[in-house]
Structure formats: C-alpha cells, structure tokens
Design a protein around this motif. Structure first.
Motif, PDB file in Angstrom:
ATOM      1  N   LEU A 101       0.812  -1.542  -0.084  1.00 46.56           N
ATOM      2  CA  LEU A 101       0.396  -0.102   0.245  1.00 46.56           C
ATOM      3  C   LEU A 101       1.120   1.472   0.057  1.00 46.56           C
ATOM      4  CD1 LEU A 101      -2.623  -0.845   2.534  1.00 46.56           C
ATOM      5  CD2 LEU A 101      -3.209  -1.153   0.164  1.00 46.56           C
ATOM      6  N   PRO A 102       0.255   2.324  -0.717  1.00 48.98           N
ATOM      7  CA  PRO A 102       0.992   3.395  -0.828  1.00 48.98           C
ATOM      8  C   PRO A 102       1.458   3.989   0.909  1.00 48.98           C
ATOM      9  CG  PRO A 102      -0.707   2.740  -2.302  1.00 48.98           C
ATOM     10  CD  PRO A 102      -0.778   2.353  -1.248  1.00 48.98           C
ATOM     11  N   ALA A 103       0.239   3.962   1.731  1.00 53.31           N
ATOM     12  CA  ALA A 103       0.718   4.395   3.282  1.00 53.31           C
ATOM     13  C   ALA A 103       1.453   3.771   3.584  1.00 53.31           C
ATOM     14  CB  ALA A 103      -0.647   3.437   3.639  1.00 53.31           C
ATOM     15  N   MET A 104       2.574   2.947   3.359  1.00 54.43           N
ATOM     16  CA  MET A 104       3.540   2.540   4.071  1.00 54.43           C
ATOM     17  C   MET A 104       4.351   3.306   3.347  1.00 54.43           C
ATOM     18  SD  MET A 104       4.210  -1.575   3.989  1.00 54.43           S
ATOM     19  CE  MET A 104       2.694  -1.903   5.293  1.00 54.43           C
ATOM     20  N   THR A 105       5.197   3.690   1.796  1.00 55.08           N
ATOM     21  CA  THR A 105       5.762   4.737   1.579  1.00 55.08           C
ATOM     22  C   THR A 105       5.849   5.994   1.964  1.00 55.08           C
ATOM     23  OG1 THR A 105       6.382   3.801  -0.254  1.00 55.08           O
ATOM     24  CG2 THR A 105       6.715   5.515  -0.408  1.00 55.08           C
ATOM     25  N   LYS A 106       4.352   6.455   2.103  1.00 58.03           N
ATOM     26  CA  LYS A 106       4.130   7.836   2.946  1.00 58.03           C
ATOM     27  C   LYS A 106       4.641   7.780   4.423  1.00 58.03           C
ATOM     28  CE  LYS A 106      -0.273   8.927   0.068  1.00 58.03           C
ATOM     29  NZ  LYS A 106      -1.469   8.410   0.263  1.00 58.03           N
ATOM     30  N   GLU A 107       4.324   6.691   5.022  1.00 53.37           N
ATOM     31  CA  GLU A 107       4.908   6.793   6.808  1.00 53.37           C
ATOM     32  C   GLU A 107       6.740   7.052   6.210  1.00 53.37           C
ATOM     33  OE1 GLU A 107       3.921   3.638   9.861  1.00 53.37           O
ATOM     34  OE2 GLU A 107       3.957   3.101   7.715  1.00 53.37           O
ATOM     35  N   LEU A 108       7.236   5.743   5.435  1.00 54.56           N
ATOM     36  CA  LEU A 108       8.393   5.789   5.756  1.00 54.56           C
ATOM     37  C   LEU A 108       9.119   7.593   5.251  1.00 54.56           C
ATOM     38  CD1 LEU A 108       9.683   2.530   3.285  1.00 54.56           C
ATOM     39  CD2 LEU A 108      10.416   3.289   5.754  1.00 54.56           C
ATOM     40  N   TYR A 109       8.305   8.440   4.337  1.00 54.54           N
ATOM     41  CA  TYR A 109       8.658   9.797   3.835  1.00 54.54           C
ATOM     42  C   TYR A 109       8.412  10.469   5.200  1.00 54.54           C
ATOM     43  CZ  TYR A 109       8.175  14.373   1.798  1.00 54.54           C
ATOM     44  OH  TYR A 109       8.288  15.638   1.334  1.00 54.54           O
ATOM     45  N   GLU A 110       7.057  10.085   5.920  1.00 56.36           N
ATOM     46  CA  GLU A 110       7.278  11.143   6.991  1.00 56.36           C
ATOM     47  C   GLU A 110       8.586  11.110   8.312  1.00 56.36           C
ATOM     48  OE1 GLU A 110       4.814  13.811   7.030  1.00 56.36           O
ATOM     49  OE2 GLU A 110       4.496  12.812   5.390  1.00 56.36           O
ATOM     50  N   LYS A 111       9.093   9.948   7.916  1.00 54.93           N
ATOM     51  CA  LYS A 111       9.291   9.655   9.204  1.00 54.93           C
ATOM     52  C   LYS A 111      11.029   9.745   8.853  1.00 54.93           C
ATOM     53  CE  LYS A 111      10.214   6.024  13.023  1.00 54.93           C
ATOM     54  NZ  LYS A 111      10.139   5.265  13.882  1.00 54.93           N
ATOM     55  N   LYS A 112      11.105   9.787   7.370  1.00 55.64           N
ATOM     56  CA  LYS A 112      12.782  10.303   7.514  1.00 55.64           C
ATOM     57  C   LYS A 112      12.782  11.795   7.442  1.00 55.64           C
ATOM     58  CE  LYS A 112      16.380  10.978   4.511  1.00 55.64           C
ATOM     59  NZ  LYS A 112      17.060  11.823   4.878  1.00 55.64           N
ATOM     60  N   GLN A 113      14.195  11.875   8.217  1.00 54.97           N
ATOM     61  CA  GLN A 113      14.834  13.435   8.949  1.00 54.97           C
ATOM     62  C   GLN A 113      14.990  13.628   7.730  1.00 54.97           C
ATOM     63  OE1 GLN A 113      13.433  15.251  11.225  1.00 54.97           O
ATOM     64  NE2 GLN A 113      11.933  13.036  11.430  1.00 54.97           N
ATOM     65  N   GLY A 114      15.612  15.575   7.306  1.00 56.77           N
ATOM     66  CA  GLY A 114      16.162  15.820   6.433  1.00 56.77           C
ATOM     67  C   GLY A 114      15.671  14.846   4.991  1.00 56.77           C
ATOM     68  N   PRO A 115      16.717  15.643   3.705  1.00 57.84           N
ATOM     69  CA  PRO A 115      16.731  15.418   2.717  1.00 57.84           C
ATOM     70  C   PRO A 115      15.647  15.219   2.229  1.00 57.84           C
ATOM     71  CG  PRO A 115      19.152  15.538   2.810  1.00 57.84           C
ATOM     72  CD  PRO A 115      18.463  15.288   4.016  1.00 57.84           C
ATOM     73  N   LYS A 116      14.641  15.029   1.189  1.00 62.95           N
ATOM     74  CA  LYS A 116      13.617  13.581   0.876  1.00 62.95           C
ATOM     75  C   LYS A 116      12.449  14.755  -0.116  1.00 62.95           C
ATOM     76  CE  LYS A 116      10.672  14.558   4.677  1.00 62.95           C
ATOM     77  NZ  LYS A 116      10.979  14.002   5.939  1.00 62.95           N
ATOM     78  N   MET A 117      12.295  13.445  -0.938  1.00 61.23           N
ATOM     79  CA  MET A 117      10.989  13.688  -2.302  1.00 61.23           C
ATOM     80  C   MET A 117      10.511  13.101  -2.208  1.00 61.23           C
ATOM     81  SD  MET A 117      13.152  15.762  -5.552  1.00 61.23           S
ATOM     82  CE  MET A 117      11.207  16.068  -6.201  1.00 61.23           C
ATOM     83  N   LEU A 118       8.793  12.739  -2.187  1.00 55.84           N
ATOM     84  CA  LEU A 118       7.926  12.234  -2.846  1.00 55.84           C
ATOM     85  C   LEU A 118       7.084  12.292  -4.259  1.00 55.84           C
ATOM     86  CD1 LEU A 118       5.824   9.946  -1.529  1.00 55.84           C
ATOM     87  CD2 LEU A 118       4.431  11.513  -0.606  1.00 55.84           C
ATOM     88  N   TYR A 119       7.421  11.186  -4.735  1.00 56.69           N
ATOM     89  CA  TYR A 119       6.403  10.946  -6.078  1.00 56.69           C
ATOM     90  C   TYR A 119       4.986   9.694  -5.613  1.00 56.69           C
ATOM     91  CZ  TYR A 119       5.840   9.692 -10.996  1.00 56.69           C
ATOM     92  OH  TYR A 119       4.418  10.156 -11.987  1.00 56.69           O
ATOM     93  N   LEU A 120       3.950  10.524  -5.978  1.00 60.13           N
ATOM     94  CA  LEU A 120       2.986   9.290  -5.640  1.00 60.13           C
ATOM     95  C   LEU A 120       2.738   9.212  -7.340  1.00 60.13           C
ATOM     96  CD1 LEU A 120       1.530   9.888  -2.748  1.00 60.13           C
ATOM     97  CD2 LEU A 120       3.199   8.116  -3.066  1.00 60.13           C
ATOM     98  N   ALA A 121       3.184   8.368  -7.844  1.00 63.38           N
ATOM     99  CA  ALA A 121       2.382   8.066  -9.580  1.00 63.38           C
ATOM    100  C   ALA A 121       0.880   7.357  -9.792  1.00 63.38           C
ATOM    101  CB  ALA A 121       2.989   6.659 -10.255  1.00 63.38           C
ATOM    102  N   VAL A 122       0.403   8.616 -10.451  1.00 65.65           N
ATOM    103  CA  VAL A 122      -1.181   8.392 -10.970  1.00 65.65           C
ATOM    104  C   VAL A 122      -1.239   6.884 -11.112  1.00 65.65           C
ATOM    105  CG1 VAL A 122      -2.774   9.126 -12.398  1.00 65.65           C
ATOM    106  CG2 VAL A 122      -1.037  10.792 -11.616  1.00 65.65           C
ATOM    107  N   ASN A 123      -0.435   6.221 -11.989  1.00 61.23           N
ATOM    108  CA  ASN A 123      -1.081   5.390 -13.049  1.00 61.23           C
ATOM    109  C   ASN A 123      -0.575   4.069 -12.657  1.00 61.23           C
ATOM    110  OD1 ASN A 123      -3.111   6.960 -15.061  1.00 61.23           O
ATOM    111  ND2 ASN A 123      -0.512   8.013 -15.783  1.00 61.23           N
ATOM    112  N   GLY A 124      -0.876   3.492 -12.851  1.00 63.03           N
ATOM    113  CA  GLY A 124      -0.004   1.930 -12.685  1.00 63.03           C
ATOM    114  C   GLY A 124      -0.306   1.256 -10.770  1.00 63.03           C
ATOM    115  N   ARG A 125       0.297  -0.553 -11.267  1.00 63.61           N
ATOM    116  CA  ARG A 125      -0.523  -1.059  -9.714  1.00 63.61           C
ATOM    117  C   ARG A 125       1.454  -0.922  -9.291  1.00 63.61           C
ATOM    118  NH1 ARG A 125      -4.937  -1.491  -8.418  1.00 63.61           N
ATOM    119  NH2 ARG A 125      -6.616  -2.360 -10.189  1.00 63.61           N
TER     120      ARG A 125
END
Length: 156
Positions: A101-125
């Motif tokens: 689930l994308p929520a897992m990546t979002k959780e990792l992103y939120e907890k990561k300190q320092g430089p980071k970026m998040l890209y949630l692709a609209v299409n694809g499984r």
C-alpha cells in the motif's frame, strides 16, 4: 564520484534496511514502492489474498524463522531504521498499488529526517510507476538529482 542506489519493492525495503543499519556510503537512494514493515505487509497480504488470520500464522512463522535462520520478522522493518539515513531519499509509489500500500511509503517519507522527496504516480499498480508514468518518473528523478547532485558533486 557520486553513488546512488535504486531499489524496487523488496529491493527498496532491503536498500533502506541496509542504509539505515550501516549508512553504506551511498550519496542518495531511490526507494520505489518499499514496504515499511514486513510483519504489517505479511498481515495485510494474509488477510487480503488468503482470508487468513495473521495473528495466528505470523507468530508461528516467526518462531520457525528464529529457530532456523536466527533472526525475527520484526527485524525486517525499514521504518525502524529510516531515521538513521542522513542522505537524500526519493520515495516513489503508485497510488493504485494494492500489493504494497502507498501508505507504507508515505509513512517512511514522513518519518525520514533531512533531505527527501516523494512522488506518487497516478497510474500503475505495484512496481509499475515507471512503466505507466515514464515522463513524470523521469521529470521527478531529474528534479531530485538536480536538487542533490549538481555537476557531479553531491549536495545533501
């Protein structure tokens, strides 16, 4: 020399575990559709795919794993080591992924300190972010690299 590591799915989770436990010297990481915690992922899949009760099966599997392989399922948890990674991470996930689930990546992103970026692709499984969104994937990757790697030099 600038070194980056890209991982997809289990490879992304493994990369994050490795970086979080050892900070292996890579200058940046690209984590495409990782899980945040193996126990959570197994629980989700057991319920979704097999209609089984994870609270009964996971402790048995964990016991066998500890007995035979000398480690526990609870040790396979990128979320538990993500705060140790100082270097930049580009997190990628397809919004329609129903395997991890994308929520897992979002959780990792939120907890990561320092430089980071998040890209949630609209299409694809699962693991299809690049295949289904090649232009956006490349654009985000370029933006990430331009932000943290300029003229072959690392800026973190």
């Amino acid at each position: 020399l600038t070194l980056g590591i890209h991982g997809e799915s289990m490879g992304a989770a493994t990369m994050l575990l490795y970086a979080g436990m050892l900070e292996d010297g890579a200058d940046f990481y690209i984590a495409d559709c990782p899980f945040s915690d193996l126990k959570e992922q197994l629980s989700y899949q057991l319920k979704k795919e097999y209609k089984m009760i994870p609270s009964l099966l996971i402790p048995i599997a964990d016991f066998i794993l500890r007995l035979r392989e000398k480690y526990s399922i609870r040790h396979v948890s990128p979320i538990s080591v993500i705060e140790n990674i100082r270097n930049p991470i580009l997190f990628i996930h397809s919004e329609n992924d129903d395997f991890i689930l994308p929520a897992m990546t979002k959780e990792l992103y939120e907890k990561k300190q320092g430089p980071k970026m998040l890209y949630l692709a609209v299409n694809g499984r699962h693991a299809q972010s690049f295949n289904e969104n090649p232009e956006d994937y490349r654009r985000v990757l370029d933006e990430f690299l331009k932000t943290y790697v300029v003229n072959g030099e690392f800026y973190g």
